[in-house]
Design a protein around this motif. Structure first.
Motif, PDB file in Angstrom:
ATOM      1  N   VAL A  62    -100.020  16.466  -7.469  1.00  0.00           N
ATOM      2  CA  VAL A  62     -99.757  17.411  -6.391  1.00  0.00           C
ATOM      3  C   VAL A  62    -100.444  18.743  -6.650  1.00  0.00           C
ATOM      4  CG1 VAL A  62     -97.913  18.706  -5.219  1.00  0.00           C
ATOM      5  CG2 VAL A  62     -97.579  16.294  -5.788  1.00  0.00           C
ATOM      6  N   GLY A  63    -100.602  19.084  -7.924  1.00  0.00           N
ATOM      7  CA  GLY A  63    -101.221  20.352  -8.264  1.00  0.00           C
ATOM      8  C   GLY A  63    -100.287  21.534  -8.151  1.00  0.00           C
ATOM      9  N   ALA A  64     -98.988  21.279  -8.237  1.00  0.00           N
ATOM     10  CA  ALA A  64     -98.009  22.378  -8.238  1.00  0.00           C
ATOM     11  C   ALA A  64     -97.945  22.948  -9.658  1.00  0.00           C
ATOM     12  CB  ALA A  64     -96.650  21.877  -7.777  1.00  0.00           C
ATOM     13  N   SER A  65     -96.982  23.814  -9.899  1.00  0.00           N
ATOM     14  CA  SER A  65     -96.867  24.438 -11.214  1.00  0.00           C
ATOM     15  C   SER A  65     -95.703  23.838 -11.987  1.00  0.00           C
ATOM     16  CB  SER A  65     -96.655  25.946 -11.058  1.00  0.00           C
ATOM     17  OG  SER A  65     -95.365  26.198 -10.522  1.00  0.00           O
ATOM     18  N   LEU A  66     -95.540  24.318 -13.210  1.00  0.00           N
ATOM     19  CA  LEU A  66     -94.387  23.890 -14.002  1.00  0.00           C
ATOM     20  C   LEU A  66     -93.074  24.357 -13.392  1.00  0.00           C
ATOM     21  CD1 LEU A  66     -95.621  24.393 -17.668  1.00  0.00           C
ATOM     22  CD2 LEU A  66     -94.712  22.276 -16.696  1.00  0.00           C
ATOM     23  N   VAL A  67     -93.116  25.377 -12.559  1.00  0.00           N
ATOM     24  CA  VAL A  67     -91.886  25.868 -11.930  1.00  0.00           C
ATOM     25  C   VAL A  67     -91.196  24.750 -11.170  1.00  0.00           C
ATOM     26  CG1 VAL A  67     -90.939  27.425 -10.183  1.00  0.00           C
ATOM     27  CG2 VAL A  67     -92.672  28.260 -11.796  1.00  0.00           C
ATOM     28  N   GLU A  68     -91.944  24.038 -10.338  1.00  0.00           N
ATOM     29  CA  GLU A  68     -91.364  22.970  -9.538  1.00  0.00           C
ATOM     30  C   GLU A  68     -90.843  21.832 -10.412  1.00  0.00           C
ATOM     31  OE1 GLU A  68     -93.859  25.452  -7.027  1.00  0.00           O
ATOM     32  OE2 GLU A  68     -94.290  24.399  -8.911  1.00  0.00           O
ATOM     33  N   SER A  88     -91.483  12.214 -19.900  1.00  0.00           N
ATOM     34  CA  SER A  88     -92.766  11.721 -19.424  1.00  0.00           C
ATOM     35  C   SER A  88     -93.471  12.689 -18.489  1.00  0.00           C
ATOM     36  CB  SER A  88     -92.580  10.369 -18.714  1.00  0.00           C
ATOM     37  OG  SER A  88     -93.797   9.884 -18.197  1.00  0.00           O
ATOM     38  N   ALA A  89     -92.834  13.021 -17.360  1.00  0.00           N
ATOM     39  CA  ALA A  89     -93.500  13.799 -16.312  1.00  0.00           C
ATOM     40  C   ALA A  89     -93.704  15.264 -16.682  1.00  0.00           C
ATOM     41  CB  ALA A  89     -92.710  13.701 -15.010  1.00  0.00           C
ATOM     42  N   VAL A  90     -92.955  15.753 -17.678  1.00  0.00           N
ATOM     43  CA  VAL A  90     -93.152  17.133 -18.129  1.00  0.00           C
ATOM     44  C   VAL A  90     -93.886  17.132 -19.475  1.00  0.00           C
ATOM     45  CG1 VAL A  90     -92.044  19.290 -18.818  1.00  0.00           C
ATOM     46  CG2 VAL A  90     -91.170  18.024 -16.852  1.00  0.00           C
ATOM     47  N   LEU A  91     -93.227  16.677 -20.530  1.00  0.00           N
ATOM     48  CA  LEU A  91     -93.828  16.782 -21.864  1.00  0.00           C
ATOM     49  C   LEU A  91     -95.016  15.841 -22.045  1.00  0.00           C
ATOM     50  CD1 LEU A  91     -90.653  17.172 -24.094  1.00  0.00           C
ATOM     51  CD2 LEU A  91     -92.104  18.927 -23.079  1.00  0.00           C
ATOM     52  N   GLY A  92     -94.888  14.615 -21.566  1.00  0.00           N
ATOM     53  CA  GLY A  92     -95.993  13.679 -21.696  1.00  0.00           C
ATOM     54  C   GLY A  92     -97.232  14.154 -20.959  1.00  0.00           C
TER      55      GLY A  92
END
Length: 351
Positions: A62-68, A88-92
């Motif tokens: 999506v190209g959003a930021s870590l905020v979302e 997975s979706a954050v740290l990985g």
């Protein structure tokens, strides 16, 4: 996203989790080998795109930021759902991106964005996250990574070593995985042992800055999760004290209990502020990130531990029974306080 869009996004995530990740569903899932409901993960990926949020568009995201992404982590903290968002979706995803390996990003991240591939970061050694548990020699890996989130189900392992990060298929020869017993039944942690396992190196840069950055992201994510859990604990407590009657009136009408819940609310508000500052700092890779994350990590851990302790106290004996969810939040609070280690005081704060 604008503030309005972020609020609408948060509401959408919460509505989906309210419908599909209630207490009964989470309890049923945590007793399975997987540890979470795969149908819930599919819904989150297909309807909201949670796994694609922090993945750049050129890699299928999506190209959003870590905020979302951390908003989603916080909402999952409210229900204790064990889906592979944090691991997975954050740290990985961040581990792959930080490696700077464009080919690996092109190969791995589109499937992660779709929710068809999960990653697990193999990091901590026997003494914790201050040292890596796996060593590399001649392109093979040997050692044991401990406390691996989603490690028992991940398709691909991202292994952090002192010489760099490496990609290993979870089913590769020389890889052995086992789930380890933990206090928190809603979050499965694994121990993964590598015995001369062949690995593909990711990138060629110095791994130290990437590991430091990944640790900051991990702590900010845990703080967001702690705030979500604390908010739900306060809600449960207020709801209970409105319905529990003693001496002919709801116990929530007694001034002493009002004061205690007011203290819980103030603590929650300050934790939300600390978490928001840390999330924004790591998202923007700000110069203050180390300090903001340090504050959030320590304050949010203390806040959740205090709030969940008050939740147990104000619910009385029922809160320590298996049937009530307070004990699950209590266990998550104490597990999260140790997850990814405890930060040292930043040099800038010691003067």
């Amino acid at each position: 996203m604008t503030n309005t869009e972020l609020q609408e996004f948060t509401a959408s995530v919460r509505a989906l989790l309210t419908k599909h990740a209630g207490s009964a569903a989470v309890r049923a899932a945590m007793d399975t080998d997987l540890g979470y409901d795969p149908a819930l993960w599919r819904l989150l990926c297909e309807q909201i795109g949670v796994a694609a949020l922090a993945i750049p568009e050129e890699h299928g995201g999506v190209g959003a930021s870590l905020v979302e992404s951390l908003v989603v982590v916080g909402e999952l903290g409210r229900v204790l759902a064990g889906v592979p968002m944090l691991g997975s979706a954050v740290l990985g995803v961040q581990a792959v991106l930080l490696s700077g390996d464009a080919a690996a990003c092109d190969r791995l991240l589109p499937e992660v964005a779709e929710g068809t591939r999960t990653l697990a970061v193999c990091w901590a050694g026997e003494s914790g996250w201050d040292e890596t548990g796996v060593q590399e020699s001649g392109g093979t890996l040997t050692g044991t990574a401990r406390y691996v989130l989603d490690g028992h189900t991940a398709d691909t392992l991202i292994v952090l070593t002192s010489t760099g990060s490496f990609e290993v298929a979870a089913t590769a020869a020389g890889v052995a995985r086992r789930v380890v017993p933990t206090m928190d039944p809603t979050r499965k942690l694994s121990e993964i042992t590598f015995t001369a396992a062949e690995a593909h190196r990711l990138g060629t840069g110095d791994p130290a800055p990437a590991i430091t950055r990944l640790r900051e992201i991990a702590w900010a994510a845990v703080a967001a999760e702690q705030v979500g859990a604390a908010a739900r604990c306060l809600e449960m407590t207020v709801e209970y004290t409105k319905s529990r009657v003693q001496f002919g009136r709801p116990i929530g009408s007694f001034q002493a209990l009002k004061h205690r819940m007011a203290d819980m609310y103030v603590l929650l508000e300050s934790a939300e502020s600390a978490s928001a500052a840390a999330t924004l700092a790591v998202s923007e890779n700000a110069a203050t990130a180390a300090e903001d994350v340090w504050v959030a990590r320590l304050h949010c851990s203390e806040a959740l531990n205090t709030i969940v302790a008050e939740t147990v106290q104000l619910h009385g004996g029922i809160a320590i029974t298996w049937e009530h969810d307070a004990q699950l939040f209590f266990k998550r609070a104490h597990g999260n306080a140790q997850l990814f280690g405890t930060p040292r005081r930043p040099v800038a704060l010691t003067s």
